[in-house]
Motif scaffolding. Structure first.
Motif, PDB file in Angstrom:
ATOM      1  N   VAL A 202      -2.759  43.403  87.218  1.00  0.00           N
ATOM      2  CA  VAL A 202      -3.854  43.273  88.185  1.00  0.00           C
ATOM      3  C   VAL A 202      -3.239  42.952  89.543  1.00  0.00           C
ATOM      4  CG1 VAL A 202      -5.966  42.034  88.794  1.00  0.00           C
ATOM      5  CG2 VAL A 202      -5.402  42.425  86.379  1.00  0.00           C
ATOM      6  N   ASP A 207      -7.489  46.344  88.574  1.00  0.00           N
ATOM      7  CA  ASP A 207      -6.733  46.679  87.366  1.00  0.00           C
ATOM      8  C   ASP A 207      -6.007  48.012  87.549  1.00  0.00           C
ATOM      9  OD1 ASP A 207      -8.003  44.459  86.401  1.00  0.00           O
ATOM     10  OD2 ASP A 207      -9.247  45.518  84.928  1.00  0.00           O
ATOM     11  N   ASP A 396      -4.779  40.114  81.231  1.00  0.00           N
ATOM     12  CA  ASP A 396      -4.211  39.779  82.529  1.00  0.00           C
ATOM     13  C   ASP A 396      -3.596  38.381  82.450  1.00  0.00           C
ATOM     14  OD1 ASP A 396      -3.767  39.267  85.274  1.00  0.00           O
ATOM     15  OD2 ASP A 396      -5.842  38.606  85.546  1.00  0.00           O
TER      16      ASP A 396
END
Length: 431
Positions: A202, A207, A396
Motif C-alpha cells: 500500500v 493498494d 497490509d
C-alpha cells in the motif's frame, strides 16, 4: 448517530455488492462475520515462535494450519525437511470438479524471529496488531484461511481444485534448494495459476498489484595475497595485499555493474593476516597487525535482478572483474543458488486484470502494477517459469522483519474477499 452511519454505510456499499453474484455476496458477508475469528487465529499463530531454525516451533505452526485446512476438505501432508536441516512444509490438496483450473496457493510458516529474539508476542491495538509474523507471513496464512472459509460457506469451494504449499523455511531456505523447494516446484508444474499470500503493498493509501519479484542471490569474494612486512607494500616483490585488492574489486562492482532493476550490496567484510567466515556465513573473524601486509580478505553480499537472464549477465561481469590482475593477489568469487527472479509476463498481467475485475465488483479502486524494486524475493519465483502468478494476496503491514512489525487488521477483510472471489472465478474456468 450510529444507526445513521450504519445506514449510510450500507447505502454506499450496496451498489458495489450488487455487481457480485449471490455466492460472491455470501463470501463477502462471511469474511466480515468471521473477522474476529480470523484475528484470533492470527494471535494464536503469532504467539508460537516459528523462526526458520526453530524446528519444533515451525512444526507446531504447521499443525495449527493442518487443523484449519483439514475441516475445509483438504488432504494435508507434512513433508519433513531433515535433509535440508529445516522443519518441513505443509502440502494440502483439495480435489474439486474435473477439468477446472488448478490453483496453487503459496505461503510460509516461518518468520525471521528466532527463539532468542526479544520480539515474541501478539499485541492488538485497535485495528492494528504488532507481533512477529503478523504481516509476513502469518497474516498471509490467515487471509488464505479466511478466503477458503468464505468459499466453503458460499458453496464454491467444493468444486475448486486447489493445492496449498506452506514452506517452513522461506526466510532462511534449507540447503540444497533442489530438496527444500522440490515440492513447491512440482506443485507449480501441476497448476494453472499461482497466488502468493505474502503482504499487500500500500502506497499513499492505494493498494498495488504485484506481478513480479526480483531474485536474491548471495555471493562470496575471497582474495588471497602475499604477506610480509608493511614497509615493502606496493613493491613488485610484495604487491598490494589482500585488502587493497578486495577494495578495488568492490569499487569496480559499485561503478561498473549498474543497470535498471539491479541492486547489489556488500553486507560483510573481513581481512587481515587471517580471516574466516562462520558456518552460517553471517559472522566473520579476522586478525592482523598494522605493520603486516594482509594475506586474506573475505566479503559477502547479495544481488537482485528482475530476470534469470539478467542474473547470468551480471554474474559474468562480476567474474570478469574478479579475474583482472591485482599485484601480488589472487581473487575468486562464488554464488549461492538463492531465489530466482519472477519476471513480469503477459500471463501475470492477465491475472492482475482478473483481480481488478474483482475490485470493480467490490467497489474497490483498481490496483496498478507495482514496481518490482519495491518488493523482495519470494517462493513464488520457483514456479514462475511454469505458471502465471500474482503476488501480494496477504494483508497490509509495515516494519516487516524488524521488532515492531505491525499489520493493519482491517486489510485482512478486503484481501480475503478479493482472494475468495478471484479463486472462485478462476476455479470455474476450464483448463
Amino acid at each position: 448517530m450510529k444507526t445513521l452511519i450504519a445506514t449510510l454505510s450500507l447505502a454506499v456499499s450496496a451498489p458495489a455488492l450488487a455487481a457480485l453474484s449471490p455466492a460472491e455476496q455470501k463470501m463477502a458477508t462471511t469474511v466480515d462475520a468471521e473477522y474476529e475469528r480470523s484475528v484470533s487465529l492470527l494471535e494464536k499463530l503469532v504467539n508460537q515462535n516459528s523462526g526458520s531454525l526453530n524446528i519444533e516451533g515451525v512444526t507446531k505452526v504447521g499443525e495449527m494450519m493442518r487443523a484449519e485446512l483439514a475441516p475445509l476438505g483438504f488432504e494435508v501432508k507434512w513433508v519433513p525437511m531433515a535433509e535440508a536441516k529445516r522443519a518441513g512444509h505443509i502440502v494440502a490438496t483439495h480435489k474439486g470438479k474435473s477439468g477446472g483450473k488448478r490453483l496453487l496457493l503459496i505461503g510460509h510458516l516461518d518468520t525471521v524471529f528466532e527463539k532468542d529474539s526479544p520480539f515474541q508476542t501478539f499485541v492488538r491495538k485497535g485495528e492494528r496488531a504488532e507481533g512477529p509474523g503478523t504481516g509476513d507471513d502469518k497474516g498471509g496464512m490467515v487471509v488464505m484461511v479466511a478466503a477458503l472459509r468464505a468459499m466453503q460457506a458460499a458453496g464454491t469451494l467444493k468444486d475448486a481444485n486447489i493445492e496449498i504449499v506452506l514452506t517452513g523455511d522461506e526466510e532462511d531456505s534449507g540447503d540444497p534448494i533442489e530438496i527444500s523447494r522440490r515440492d513447491l516446484i512440482a506443485a507449480g508444474k501441476r497448476a494453472d495459476a499461482a497466488l502468493d499470500f505474502e503482504g499487500l503493498v500500500v502506497i499513499d493509501g492505494h493498494d498495488w498489484g504485484s506481478i513480479a519479484r526480483r531474485s536474491s542471490t548471495s555471493w562470496t569474494l575471497k582474495v588471497t595475497a602475499k604477506s610480509g612486512h608493511s614497509s615493502g607494500i606496493f613493491t613488485p616483490a610484495a604487491g598490494e595485499g589482500a585488502i587493497y585488492a578486495a577494495s578495488r574489486i568492490l569499487a569496480a562492482f559499485r561503478d561498473e555493474l549498474r543497470e535498471p532493476n539491479l541492486t547489489y550490496n556488500v553486507g560483510l567484510i573481513a581481512g587481515g593476516t587471517q580471516a574466516e567466515l562462520d558456518a552460517g556465513q553471517i559472522r566473520a573473524t579476522a586478525a592482523g597487525k598494522s605493520n603486516i601486509i594482509p594475506a586474506t580478505t573475505l566479503a559477502r553480499g547479495d544481488m537482485r535482478t528482475l530476470s534469470d537472464e539478467q542474473t547470468a549477465r551480471v554474474q559474468a561481469k562480476m567474474k570478469a572483474i574478479v579475474a583482472r590482475e591485482f599485484p601480488g593477489a589472487n581473487a575468486e568469487i562464488s554464488f549461492d543458488p538463492g531465489y530466482p527472479a519472477m519476471a513480469p509476463t503477459d500471463g501475470n498481467r492477465a491475472l492482475l486484470k482478473r483481480l481488478n475485475a474483482v475490485n470493480a465488483d467490490l467497489g474497490l479502486k483498481p490496483m496498478p502494477e507495482l514496481d518490482p524494486l519495491k518488493r523482495g524475493a519470494g517462493d513464488i519465483a520457483f514456479v514462475a517459469k511454469d505458471v502465471d502468478g500474482l503476488v501480494g494476496l496477504g494483508p497490509d503491514s509495515e516494519g516487516d522483519h524488524a521488532p515492531g512489525e505491525t499489520v493493519n487488521l482491517d486489510s485482512i477483510r478486503r484481501q480475503a474477499k478479493r482472494a475468495a472471489i478471484l479463486m472462485t472465478r478462476l476455479s470455474r474456468e476450464n483448463r
